[in-house]
Design an enzyme around this catalytic site. Structure first.
Site, PDB file in Angstrom:
ATOM      1  CG  HIS A  80      -9.909   7.005   5.304  1.00  0.00           C
ATOM      2  ND1 HIS A  80     -10.925   6.075   5.169  1.00  0.00           N
ATOM      3  CD2 HIS A  80      -8.752   6.297   5.437  1.00  0.00           C
ATOM      4  CE1 HIS A  80     -10.403   4.856   5.217  1.00  0.00           C
ATOM      5  NE2 HIS A  80      -9.095   4.960   5.390  1.00  0.00           N
TER       6      HIS A  80
ATOM      7  CG  HIS B 179      -8.607   6.710   1.277  1.00  0.00           C
ATOM      8  ND1 HIS B 179      -8.421   6.491  -0.067  1.00  0.00           N
ATOM      9  CD2 HIS B 179      -8.061   5.644   1.904  1.00  0.00           C
ATOM     10  CE1 HIS B 179      -7.808   5.334  -0.242  1.00  0.00           C
ATOM     11  NE2 HIS B 179      -7.574   4.796   0.950  1.00  0.00           N
TER      12      HIS B 179
ATOM     13  CD  GLU C 284      -3.101  -0.695   2.233  1.00  0.00           C
ATOM     14  OE1 GLU C 284      -2.899   0.183   3.097  1.00  0.00           O
ATOM     15  OE2 GLU C 284      -4.089  -1.435   2.258  1.00  0.00           O
TER      16      GLU C 284
ATOM     17  NE  ARG D 102      -4.260   5.607   2.903  1.00  0.00           N
ATOM     18  CZ  ARG D 102      -4.859   4.739   3.664  1.00  0.00           C
ATOM     19  NH1 ARG D 102      -5.480   5.135   4.761  1.00  0.00           N
ATOM     20  NH2 ARG D 102      -4.853   3.462   3.357  1.00  0.00           N
TER      21      ARG D 102
HETATM   22  C1  FAD Z   1     -13.915   2.223   4.726  1.00  0.00           C
HETATM   23  C2  FAD Z   1     -12.749   2.065   5.666  1.00  0.00           C
HETATM   24  C3  FAD Z   1     -11.674   1.264   5.295  1.00  0.00           C
HETATM   25  C4  FAD Z   1     -10.584   1.110   6.164  1.00  0.00           C
HETATM   26  N1  FAD Z   1      -9.578   0.250   5.824  1.00  0.00           N
HETATM   27  C5  FAD Z   1      -8.581   0.020   6.716  1.00  0.00           C
HETATM   28  C6  FAD Z   1      -7.582  -0.964   6.457  1.00  0.00           C
HETATM   29  O1  FAD Z   1      -7.600  -1.624   5.441  1.00  0.00           O
HETATM   30  N2  FAD Z   1      -6.604  -1.133   7.395  1.00  0.00           N
HETATM   31  C7  FAD Z   1      -6.562  -0.418   8.557  1.00  0.00           C
HETATM   32  O2  FAD Z   1      -5.653  -0.620   9.359  1.00  0.00           O
HETATM   33  N3  FAD Z   1      -7.517   0.498   8.820  1.00  0.00           N
HETATM   34  C8  FAD Z   1      -8.522   0.724   7.948  1.00  0.00           C
HETATM   35  N4  FAD Z   1      -9.489   1.638   8.245  1.00  0.00           N
HETATM   36  C9  FAD Z   1      -9.459   2.296   9.563  1.00  0.00           C
HETATM   37  C10 FAD Z   1      -9.908   1.298  10.614  1.00  0.00           C
HETATM   38  O3  FAD Z   1     -10.971   0.549  10.099  1.00  0.00           O
HETATM   39  C11 FAD Z   1     -10.363   2.002  11.879  1.00  0.00           C
HETATM   40  O4  FAD Z   1      -9.396   2.927  12.307  1.00  0.00           O
HETATM   41  C12 FAD Z   1     -10.589   0.984  12.988  1.00  0.00           C
HETATM   42  O5  FAD Z   1     -11.470  -0.035  12.549  1.00  0.00           O
HETATM   43  C13 FAD Z   1     -11.148   1.661  14.209  1.00  0.00           C
HETATM   44  O6  FAD Z   1     -11.478   0.669  15.149  1.00  0.00           O
HETATM   45  P1  FAD Z   1     -12.078   1.110  16.540  1.00  0.00           P
HETATM   46  O7  FAD Z   1     -12.348  -0.126  17.297  1.00  0.00           O
HETATM   47  O8  FAD Z   1     -11.221   2.148  17.135  1.00  0.00           O
HETATM   48  O9  FAD Z   1     -13.464   1.845  16.141  1.00  0.00           O
HETATM   49  P2  FAD Z   1     -14.748   1.318  15.359  1.00  0.00           P
HETATM   50  O10 FAD Z   1     -14.535   0.031  14.683  1.00  0.00           O
HETATM   51  O11 FAD Z   1     -15.221   2.462  14.525  1.00  0.00           O
HETATM   52  O12 FAD Z   1     -15.785   1.073  16.533  1.00  0.00           O
HETATM   53  C14 FAD Z   1     -16.265   2.160  17.301  1.00  0.00           C
HETATM   54  C15 FAD Z   1     -17.383   1.672  18.174  1.00  0.00           C
HETATM   55  O13 FAD Z   1     -17.741   2.675  19.118  1.00  0.00           O
HETATM   56  C16 FAD Z   1     -19.163   2.795  19.163  1.00  0.00           C
HETATM   57  N5  FAD Z   1     -19.498   4.137  19.644  1.00  0.00           N
HETATM   58  C17 FAD Z   1     -19.127   5.326  19.119  1.00  0.00           C
HETATM   59  N6  FAD Z   1     -19.618   6.343  19.872  1.00  0.00           N
HETATM   60  C18 FAD Z   1     -20.316   5.779  20.891  1.00  0.00           C
HETATM   61  C19 FAD Z   1     -21.059   6.278  21.984  1.00  0.00           C
HETATM   62  N7  FAD Z   1     -21.243   7.602  22.202  1.00  0.00           N
HETATM   63  N8  FAD Z   1     -21.623   5.408  22.839  1.00  0.00           N
HETATM   64  C20 FAD Z   1     -21.509   4.061  22.650  1.00  0.00           C
HETATM   65  N9  FAD Z   1     -20.837   3.523  21.616  1.00  0.00           N
HETATM   66  C21 FAD Z   1     -20.230   4.375  20.753  1.00  0.00           C
HETATM   67  C22 FAD Z   1     -19.575   2.507  17.742  1.00  0.00           C
HETATM   68  O14 FAD Z   1     -20.947   2.217  17.657  1.00  0.00           O
HETATM   69  C23 FAD Z   1     -18.649   1.342  17.419  1.00  0.00           C
HETATM   70  O15 FAD Z   1     -19.147   0.141  17.973  1.00  0.00           O
HETATM   71  C24 FAD Z   1     -10.578   1.805   7.400  1.00  0.00           C
HETATM   72  C25 FAD Z   1     -11.651   2.614   7.758  1.00  0.00           C
HETATM   73  C26 FAD Z   1     -12.735   2.750   6.908  1.00  0.00           C
HETATM   74  C27 FAD Z   1     -13.888   3.606   7.333  1.00  0.00           C
END
Ligand code: FAD
Length: 543
Positions: free
Chosen positions: A365, A255, A136, A304
């Site tokens: 993103h 992105h 990437e 990026r």
């Molecule tokens: C389309 C896309 C493609 C991506 N591709 C990649 C990739 O290939 N490789 C990579 O490393 N990263 C990638 N990323 C980034 C990566 O997916 C995210 O940074 C990562 O998944 C974040 O994980 P997290 O557990 O921190 O948050 P999330 O998976 O976003 O989970 C957050 C959680 O918090 C909950 N929440 C939020 N606010 C509240 C609240 N007030 N009260 C209760 N619950 C709440 C939500 O409902 C959710 O369950 C991508 C992101 C996107 C959007």
């Protein structure tokens, strides 16, 4: 060391409004969020004897993790090394990474990925069963492991949902505010239970020894984003209201290749993973002329920030609002095998990537900034922890290297589990559970998010940022407590803090680009921090 940096201070909401609490629960650890970070933590705490509760504001799978496509970066391929992964991450981070944090990320990464594989995740392998690696942007080697071609996040989410046991999970439960003891240490959480339409049913209190924010990103602060509906920056806004420091908010990664549906597109948009360029696709304009040729030694695989800024400059110069990603040379077989989800998404919008270039434009993103935290999730407030995208650990600096964020969630969750097993804070007495609060009008959300995309987007002008700051300060308190008003209020808080930080940073670096100061300045080799007191933000700086 923190010093006051920019004035005037801007106002945000001090507490979210909601009805008086009518129920109460208790847990040793309360985890807010059910993506890779929150679920990995719950998984790693299994067998510790600690009671764990997860609150999540929609259903369990509705975070960014489910949508992650490209994969997870680990330096386990032939000839690769953590040292090279470190170097690439530092280069992408444009001088603002915390090297010690990056070293932890790249050295502990392979073991963290191994944990998810042992939990049952099926990653793509070659015919000998060895993990496949792809490339990437910004990576000098093929070091991205992936699942289902372009459905890595979905596989991680599926695996963790299956692997987490003995945890109370509260869906449609919105974390409103942290509750603190008389010294400001966090001792619990105020939670609003929602019906399926987002109306507030009731508010309750969860007393806890540790409150962990794993709430993901803030892409929905912008009108158009790759992030799902839940990514409204709630954790960062909550942390500010709890007195915690946040950092690097101005560095929002746009992105470069997000499917362009037209000028009125709002909310979550389809991402065309960087891995498509990794396999050979190129960015072109309407005449088929290459956009990245000569712009960077890595051309289409430049970091990026460079690609998005080059695209923004080309679009501004030629008066267009999108460019094209030409993936035709990959051929139908490769496109379908490696990117089945993307091909299906693009085809359903009427474009066939096998025979036509894909219209694309940059969109919000990833939040490189967030709640200041160390690699074990400790924040500046006792009892409050942050892991995953909501946290700013310093591993991404001014611009995240692709595929380092799922990795960060996996690594920091494991480390926080180890920390909490060893030294869980005592249960503290909550000082006051009946705090009055306010919300801003949910109807203001569209104008704010469109304004952020226009004025605090890929290319920022001082006039635009000042206009945005004025617009934000006009938002009036109103609205019935419930999902729409709480999210609009958190978006307003984040947009205000982000705009303040962007106005402060008088240079262009990483994901922060200004039209009036286009170069990096050595005096800005530091972080902008933000704290709030009684709803008034103040900016500071730290090395
Ligand atoms: C389309 C896309 C493609 C991506 N591709 C990649 C990739 O290939 N490789 C990579 O490393 N990263 C990638 N990323 C980034 C990566 O997916 C995210 O940074 C990562 O998944 C974040 O994980 P997290 O557990 O921190 O948050 P999330 O998976 O976003 O989970 C957050 C959680 O918090 C909950 N929440 C939020 N606010 C509240 C609240 N007030 N009260 C209760 N619950 C709440 C939500 O409902 C959710 O369950 C991508 C992101 C996107 C959007």
């Amino acid at each position: 060391m923190t010093a006051t940096l920019c004035e005037p201070a801007l106002a945000v909401t001090a507490r979210l409004a909601g009805p008086r609490p009518t129920w109460e629960r208790r847990a040793d650890v309360i985890v807010v969020g059910s993506g890779v970070a929150g679920l990995s933590l719950a998984h790693s705490l299994a067998g510790s004897g600690l009671s764990v509760a997860i609150v999540t504001k929609a259903t369990v799978g509705e975070g960014s993790t489910t949508w992650a496509q490209g994969g997870v970066a680990i330096a386990s391929g032939v000839g690769d090394s953590p040292e090279e992964h470190l170097r690439d991450t530092l280069v992408a981070g444009a001088g603002l990474c915390d090297e010690a944090a990056v070293r932890i990320l790249v050295t502990e990464g392979p073991a963290a990925v191994d944990t998810i594989l042992r939990a049952g995740a099926q990653f793509d392998t070659d015919s000998d069963g060895r993990l496949q690696f792809t490339r990437e942007g910004g990576h000098s080697r093929a070091r991205i492991v992936h699942a289902g071609g372009d459905a890595t996040g979905l596989e991680i989410q599926r695996t963790l949902e299956k692997a987490v046991h003995n945890v109370d999970v509260f869906e449609h439960a919105f974390a409103l505010d942290a509750l603190t003891d008389q010294y400001g240490a966090v001792a619990g959480l105020r939670v609003g239970r929602l019906d399926e339409n987002g109306n507030c049913l009731e508010v309750g209190i969860v007393r806890a020894r540790a409150v962990v924010l794993a709430t993901g990103g803030m892409g929905q602060v912008y009108a158009s984003t790759t992030n799902p509906e839940v990514s409204t920056g709630d954790g960062v806004a909550l942390a500010l209201r709890a007195g915690a420091e946040v950092r690097d908010l101005e560095f929002v990664q746009f992105h470069p290749t997000v499917f362009y549906r037209g000028p009125g597109a709002r909310g979550r948009q389809l991402l065309i993973s960087e891995a498509v360029r990794g396999e050979g696709a190129i960015l072109v304009d309407a005449d088929g002329e290459r956009v990245m040729a000569g712009a960077h030694p890595l051309a289409d695989l430049a970091p990026r920030d460079v690609v998005s800024a080059t695209m923004a400059a080309r679009m501004a110069r030629t008066g267009v609002d999108h460019l094209y990603l030409d993936a035709r040379d990959l051929g139908e077989d490769t496109l379908l095998r490696r990117f089945p989800t993307i091909v299906a998404g693009v085809r359903s919008a009427g474009i066939d990537p096998v025979t036509e270039p894909i219209p694309v434009a940059p969109a919000a993103h990833y939040a490189c900034g967030g709640v200041t935290a160390d690699m074990s999730g400790r924040t500046s407030v006792t009892g409050l922890y942050a892991i995953g995208e909501v946290a700013c650990t310093g591993v991404h600096g001014a611009n995240r290297l692709g595929s380092n964020s799922l990795l960060e969630g996996l690594v920091t969750a494991r480390r926080l589990a180890t920390l909490l097993k060893a030294e869980l804070p005592p249960q503290r007495a909550i000082e006051d559970t009946s705090i009055a609060g306010s919300t801003i009008d949910a109807g203001a959300r569209l104008e704010l998010t469109v304004g952020m995309a226009r004025d605090v987007g890929v290319m920022r002008t001082p006039e635009g940022m000042r206009d945005m700051a004025r617009l934000l300060q006009k938002a009036a308190p109103a609205g019935d407590p419930g999902l729409a008003a709480w999210e609009a209020t958190n978006i307003h808080t984040i947009a205000t803090a982000l705009t303040a930080a962007a106005l402060c940073r008088a240079e262009s670096r990483g994901a922060h680009r200004r039209s009036d100061i286009t170069d990096r300045r050595d005096e800005w080799l530091r972080h902008i921090t933000i704290t709030a007191r009684d709803g008034v933000l103040s900016t500071g700086e730290t090395a």
